[in-house]
Design an enzyme around this catalytic site. Structure first.
Site, PDB file in Angstrom:
ATOM      1  N   ASP A  70     -34.586 -28.244  21.501  1.00 29.29           N
ATOM      2  CA  ASP A  70     -33.820 -28.457  22.637  1.00 29.29           C
ATOM      3  C   ASP A  70     -34.861 -28.569  23.781  1.00 29.29           C
ATOM      4  O   ASP A  70     -35.133 -27.838  24.344  1.00 29.29           O
ATOM      5  CB  ASP A  70     -32.458 -27.564  22.987  1.00 29.29           C
ATOM      6  CG  ASP A  70     -31.968 -27.971  24.092  1.00 29.29           C
ATOM      7  OD1 ASP A  70     -32.305 -28.633  25.090  1.00 29.29           O
ATOM      8  OD2 ASP A  70     -30.750 -27.839  24.179  1.00 29.29           O
ATOM      9  N   HIS A  71     -35.117 -29.932  24.220  1.00 25.94           N
ATOM     10  CA  HIS A  71     -36.342 -30.142  24.755  1.00 25.94           C
ATOM     11  C   HIS A  71     -36.053 -29.817  26.294  1.00 25.94           C
ATOM     12  O   HIS A  71     -37.020 -29.635  27.031  1.00 25.94           O
ATOM     13  CB  HIS A  71     -36.654 -31.818  24.695  1.00 25.94           C
ATOM     14  CG  HIS A  71     -35.916 -32.496  25.629  1.00 25.94           C
ATOM     15  ND1 HIS A  71     -34.598 -32.945  25.151  1.00 25.94           N
ATOM     16  CD2 HIS A  71     -36.001 -33.014  26.833  1.00 25.94           C
ATOM     17  CE1 HIS A  71     -34.177 -33.875  25.967  1.00 25.94           C
ATOM     18  NE2 HIS A  71     -35.091 -34.005  27.066  1.00 25.94           N
ATOM     19  N   HIS A  86     -28.019 -29.072  25.581  1.00 26.65           N
ATOM     20  CA  HIS A  86     -28.631 -28.960  27.006  1.00 26.65           C
ATOM     21  C   HIS A  86     -28.134 -28.176  28.093  1.00 26.65           C
ATOM     22  O   HIS A  86     -28.546 -27.284  28.518  1.00 26.65           O
ATOM     23  CB  HIS A  86     -29.294 -30.322  27.461  1.00 26.65           C
ATOM     24  CG  HIS A  86     -30.171 -31.219  26.785  1.00 26.65           C
ATOM     25  ND1 HIS A  86     -30.898 -30.680  25.607  1.00 26.65           N
ATOM     26  CD2 HIS A  86     -30.073 -32.597  26.384  1.00 26.65           C
ATOM     27  CE1 HIS A  86     -31.121 -31.959  24.950  1.00 26.65           C
ATOM     28  NE2 HIS A  86     -30.768 -32.964  25.365  1.00 26.65           N
TER      29      HIS A  86
END
Ligand code: BG6
Length: 502
Positions: free
Chosen positions: A187-188, A250
C-alpha cells in the site's frame, strides 16, 4: 523493525535478485526503476544486486536497459552515469502459463547469483495484471525458484481482489506457495514519510497522546484529493471506483494508524496487531444505513487550473451511463473505549481543485470562553498532518495578538519536513523496496487487514450497486457534492479547508 534487521542494516547491504513481473509496464517505469536507482545512490544497496525484468515483449537486454535508462532520466533529471547500474539489469521474455519459462528463469537467476555473489535471495515483484498473481506464485514454487539457500519474498501490488471473496481466493492461491511472512502487500501510502510519521507524532510526544481520545478530540478528518481525472485508466476504474481504489486501502490504513493503541514494541507484528484491532472495532454498516454515513459523487465537466475538462462519463473506456463513483465521503465510527462518540470523517476524489492529502484533528472546545475573538467563538485547536504535497505538521492555537484588550486570535505553528531537511524525502516506493530487501514488513498490509477492510467496504459497494445514482453530481474543480458538507453539518461540524481554493 526487528532487532536482527537492525544489525543487518548497519553492517551490510542486502544482496538479492529483484525479479519484476510486468517489467514493461507503467508502474515499473515510473516508480520501480527510479527507486532502485535511488537506493544505490543513497547507499542502501551495494553492487551485489541484479534486476530481472520479466514481460511478454521479446526485448533484448539492450532494449530493456535503454528503457530503464529513459525512466531514470525522466524521474531523476540530475542523475549521474548510469552505465554500471544498468549492467545489473537483465530481461527475460516470459509466458506466465508455460512451466518451461520458469525453468529458463531459474537458470538465469542461478547465473546471476553466481555473477553478483548473491546467496540465493529473491524478491519477486508482481507489478502486472492481478489475474496472473496466483498462477505465477504457484509456478515459482512448483518449478523450484523459491527453494534456495537464501530468502524468497513476494511483493504484490494492489488491487488485492475486488471484494472479500475474490481477495480470499487470491490469498489462498499465493499462500499455497508463500507463507504470510514472505508476502509483502504494497500500500504505497504506507511508504509516505508523513504517513509513517503519524505514529511518531502520536507516540513520541508527551503532549498529544494524553489528549488523543474521545474526551478531547471532537472529530478527525482525512482528505485525499486529486485534480487529475481518471486519465487512461477508465477500464480499471469503472470496476473499481473511489471506494475500492482509495478507501479500502490507503484511507483505512491511515485511519488505523491514527486510531490504534500504542504498540508494546516497534515490531511489525505488534504494530499490525494494534492496527487490526482498530479495523475490528470499526462499526460495520447495514446496507440500509449506508446512505446515512456515506456519500458518493461523480465528476461532471468543469474547469481545472483554468482549463475546461470533460465529465467522467465522457472519458475513454467509461460507460456513458456509468454509475461509478469518483468521490467518496464517509463518517466512520470506532466502537472502543478510546473513540466511542468521536467520528472520523474521510473524503477522497478525482477532479477536485488540488492534489493534497491532509489529516485534521479537531480538538474539543475549551469549557468556557474568556477571551474576545471579534464576537466569534474561539477557533478550535487543530493539529494538521500534511501528508502531501507539503510534508509537515501545523498546530492551530489561539494567542494574544494585540495589546489593547483581552483578545485571542488564531495562530499557526508550522513544521515543514522538506524545508528542514533541505532535500525531498525519498519516494514511497524507494522506502518500501528497501524495507522488503531488509525483511521489515511493518509498512506492508497483513492479510487480516485486507480481509477486514474489504468486509467493511463490501457492504457500501453492495448498497451502491443496487441503486443507480444521480450522477454527475459535482463539477470538476470543486470539493465534491453538497451532500459531503451535509454529512458533517448533521453533526454540527464542517470540513476544514485543505486547499487554498476551498
Ligand atoms: C492509487 C490509485 O492507488 O493511488 C490512484 O489507484 C490514485 O487512482 C493514487 O491516483 C494516488 O496516489 P498518490 O500517491 O498520488 O496520492
Amino acid at each position: 523493525m526487528k532487532s536482527e534487521v537492525l544489525i543487518v542494516n548497519t553492517e551490510h547491504h542486502p544482496k538479492a535478485v529483484i525479479v519484476i513481473f510486468g517489467a514493461t509496464g507503467d508502474l515499473a517505469k515510473r516508480k520501480l526503476y527510479p527507486s532502485i536507482y535511488q537506493l544505490l545512490q543513497n547507499n542502501r544497496i551495494g553492487r551485489e544486486f541484479a534486476v530481472v525484468g520479466v514481460g511478454r515483449r521479446p526485448w533484448t537486454n539492450e532494449e530493456f536497459r535503454q528503457n530503464v535508462n529513459t525512466s531514470i532520466e525522466n524521474a531523476v533529471p540530475d542523475h549521474g552515469d548510469t552505465e554500471e547500474f544498468l549492467s545489473h539489469f537483465h530481461y527475460h521474455p516470459f509466458d506466465v502459463t508455460n512451466p518451461g519459462s520458469y525453468q529458463e528463469l531459474k537458470g538465469l537467476l542461478e547465473e546471476l547469483d553466481h555473477t553478483y555473489e548473491i546467496p540465493g535471495n529473491r524478491m519477486f515483484y508482481m507489478a502486472m495484471a492481478p489475474e496472473f498473481f496466483g498462477t505465477i506464485a504457484i509456478n515459482l514454487k512448483n518449478e523450484g525458484l523459491t527453494s534456495t539457500e537464501g530468502w524468497s519474498r513476494l511483493v504484490i501490488e494492489k488491487p488485492f481482489g475486488t471484494d472479500l471473496p475474490s481477495a480470499q481466493k487470491l490469498n489462498d492461491e499465493i499462500r499455497a506457495a508463500f507463507s504470510e511472512d514472505q508476502i509483502y502487500r504494497i500500500d504505497h501510502y504506507l511508504g509516505k514519510a508523513m504517513v509513517q510519521n503519524i505514529e511518531v507524532i502520536r507516540f513520541a510526544n508527551a503532549i498529544f497522546e494524553p489528549l488523543w481520545n474521545n474526551r478531547y478530540i471532537a472529530n478527525i478528518q482525512i482528505t485525499s484529493s486529486e485534480w487529475l481525472g481518471v486519465e487512461d485508466r477508465g477500464r480499471y476504474y469503472e470496476s473499481s471506483g473511489a471506494l475500492k481504489d482509495m478507501v479500502q486501502n490507503h484511507i483505512l490504513q491511515m485511519v488505523a494508524l491514527l486510531a490504534m493503541e500504542p504498540p508494546i514494541k516497534l515490531t511489525d507484528e505488534e504494530i499490525r496487531s494494534e492496527k487490526v484491532k482498530v479495523l475490528r472495532a470499526l462499526r460495520p454498516l447495514k446496507e440500509n444505513e449506508v446512505s446515512d454515513y456515506f456519500v458518493r459523487g461523480q465528476y461532471g465537466k468543469g474547469s481545472i487550473r483554468n482549463e475546461d475538462v470533460a465529465g467522467y462519463r465522457e472519458e475513454n473506456n467509461v460507460d456513458p451511463q456509468s454509475n461509478t463513483e469518483t468521490f467518496v465521503a464517509g463518517k466512520l465510527t470506532i466502537d472502543n473505549f478510546r473513540w466511542a462518540g468521536t467520528p472520523i470523517y474521510i473524503r477522497t476524489g478525482k477532479r477536485m481543485p488540488a492534489k493534497s492529502t491532509k489529516i485534521v484533528v479537531q480538538f474539543k472546545d475549551i469549557p468556557m470562553n474568556l477571551y474576545y475573538n471579534n464576537g466569534q467563538s474561539m477557533h478550535p485547536n487543530l493539529l494538521v498532518i500534511n501528508i502531501q504535497p507539503d510534508e509537515g505538521i501545523t498546530l492551530h492555537l489561539n494567542a494574544k495578538k494585540t495589546s489593547e484588550r483581552s483578545y485571542a486570535a488564531p495562530i499557526k505553528l508550522d513544521y515543514n519536513n522538506n524545508c528542514i531537511d533541505g532535500i525531498n524525502t525519498p519516494e514511497a516506493y524507494e522506502k518500501l523496496i528497501d524495507d522488503c530487501l531488509r525483511g521489515d514488513a511493518t509498512n506492508f498490509t497483513h492479510w487480516d487487514e485486507v480481509a477486514l477492510t474489504w468486509s467493511y467496504v463490501d457492504t457500501i459497494a453492495k448498497a451502491w450497486s443496487s441503486v443507480p445514482a444521480a450522477f454527475p453530481n459535482y463539477q470538476s474543480g470543486t470539493m465534491g457534492p453538497d451532500a459531503s458538507d451535509e454529512l458533517l453539518a448533521k453533526d454540527g461540524f464542517h470540513w476544514w479547508p485543505v486547499t487554498d481554493t476551498e
